[in-house]
Design an enzyme around this catalytic site. Structure first.
Site, mmCIF file in Angstrom:
data_model
loop_
_atom_site.group_PDB
_atom_site.id
_atom_site.type_symbol
_atom_site.label_atom_id
_atom_site.label_comp_id
_atom_site.label_asym_id
_atom_site.label_seq_id
_atom_site.Cartn_x
_atom_site.Cartn_y
_atom_site.Cartn_z
ATOM 1 N N ASP A 166 -21.445 54.047 -11.909
ATOM 2 C CA ASP A 166 -20.014 53.476 -12.071
ATOM 3 C C ASP A 166 -19.212 54.697 -11.881
ATOM 4 O O ASP A 166 -18.223 54.231 -10.954
ATOM 5 C CB ASP A 166 -19.879 53.156 -13.803
ATOM 6 C CG ASP A 166 -20.525 51.957 -14.085
ATOM 7 O OD1 ASP A 166 -20.538 51.006 -13.271
ATOM 8 O OD2 ASP A 166 -20.806 51.577 -15.412
ATOM 9 N N LYS A 217 -24.680 49.478 -22.156
ATOM 10 C CA LYS A 217 -24.764 50.680 -21.533
ATOM 11 C C LYS A 217 -25.187 51.780 -22.468
ATOM 12 O O LYS A 217 -25.699 52.833 -21.868
ATOM 13 C CB LYS A 217 -23.453 51.082 -20.683
ATOM 14 C CG LYS A 217 -23.091 50.153 -19.318
ATOM 15 C CD LYS A 217 -21.957 50.301 -18.652
ATOM 16 C CE LYS A 217 -21.667 49.524 -17.582
ATOM 17 N NZ LYS A 217 -20.540 49.569 -16.843
ATOM 18 N N MET A 240 -9.065 40.728 -18.955
ATOM 19 C CA MET A 240 -10.091 39.904 -18.295
ATOM 20 C C MET A 240 -10.132 38.294 -18.718
ATOM 21 O O MET A 240 -9.668 38.299 -19.632
ATOM 22 C CB MET A 240 -11.581 40.725 -18.782
ATOM 23 C CG MET A 240 -12.786 40.123 -17.877
ATOM 24 S SD MET A 240 -14.345 40.684 -18.661
ATOM 25 C CE MET A 240 -14.238 42.612 -18.081
ATOM 26 N N GLY A 244 -15.376 53.060 -23.490
ATOM 27 C CA GLY A 244 -16.708 52.593 -23.155
ATOM 28 C C GLY A 244 -17.628 53.164 -22.186
ATOM 29 O O GLY A 244 -17.464 54.128 -21.561
#
Length: 285
Positions: free
Chosen positions: A108, A72, A209, A134
């Site tokens: 986002d 990104k 995750m 991030g």
């Protein structure tokens, strides 16, 4: 599956990893439902090959791209134009290709705010703590500030990019009416102080995750009335969310953020609304 023709347009996701993503299912279902001659694929790109991959896709006629971790920020020097949301966030997740020119923005933050609305939560005038800085985190912070959140506490690892986050917080403060502060994520006292006064807690890191079952937040910091969210959607319930549920708190994972950010990208590319109810019934149930 969308029928492939000689005129089929290509859209794609670039990430590392990328093959776990639901984005191909989501976009291809909508293309098929709306009769759009297009296909969406996921490409897992090694970071060292990223620039070559983007260049190859452009010359192959790709119409649009989504970027996920870790690209990104990497895409930004390659863009010809960055729309205001992407400029404020300092990160881009959606690129449109027009006449070999790359136009970038971020959806986002919009996806996250829309997913909060799904739970009946209005962020305006509230206080939030977000962990991570991030691309997804900065997009959420920028959109939350533009939407009218009162105060944002950013938890950031004390590493080589910590000062960049301080600069980002300063940019948000000067560009909006939102107060923004940054604290070291490994300082439990600072974290507890931030969460104690917050209405909303968001994990925007990748901790939790896949097979990672850690939580960055000790359970005793989760207080009554706190809405606990995680942008991770695989697994559907991270340790953070499970421990919040144990305390009877409202929680939300990242699947509807994914849905709504995808819907925003879809609208940018096609000019049409993604069939949200169909997506919920087929993919996001």
């Amino acid at each position: 599956m969308t029928r492939i023709t000689g005129n089929t347009s290509l859209y794609c996701l670039l990430g590392h990893p990328a093959h776990h993503s639901r984005s191909p299912e989501m976009h291809n279902l909508s293309f098929q439902e709306l009769g759009i001659d297009a296909v969406y694929l996921a490409f897992d790109i090694e970071p060292c090959d990223f620039q070559k991959a983007v260049t190859g896709l452009i010359y192959s006629g790709v119409r649009g791209m989504n970027l996920t971790m870790p690209f990104k920020h990497s895409i930004m020097p390659m863009l010809d134009e960055i729309e205001p949301q992407g400029q404020l966030a300092g990160a881009v997740n959606t690129v449109t290709v027009k006449n070999n020119r790359l136009i970038g923005t971020t959806t986002d933050g919009r996806g996250y705010i829309d997913s909060l609305k799904e739970k009946g939560f209005d962020i305006r005038g509230k206080e939030m703590t977000i962990l991570g800085a991030g691309g997804a985190a900065t997009a959420i912070i920028a959109e939350a500030a533009l939407t009218g959140v009162k105060k944002i506490h950013i938890g950031k690892r004390k590493n080589s990019t910590y000062d960049d986050t301080l600069d980002f917080a300063k940019k948000i403060r000067s560009s909006t009416d939102t107060d923004v502060s940054v604290f070291p994520m490994d300082d439990e006292n600072e974290m507890q102080s931030a969460i104690k006064t917050s209405d909303l807690l968001t994990n925007a890191t990748n901790v939790g995750m896949g097979d990672d079952n850690r939580s960055l937040v000790p359970q005793n910091m989760l207080h009554d009335g706190l809405f606990v969210t995680d942008i991770i959607y695989h697994p559907e319930k991270t340790t953070l969310l499970a421990e919040a549920e144990e305390k009877g708190l409202l929680t939300m994972n990242g699947k509807y953020m994914l849905l709504y950010q995808g819907a925003a990208s879809f609208k940018i590319w096609t000019g049409q609304d993604m069939p949200i109810d169909l997506e919920k019934a087929e993919i996001f149930h």
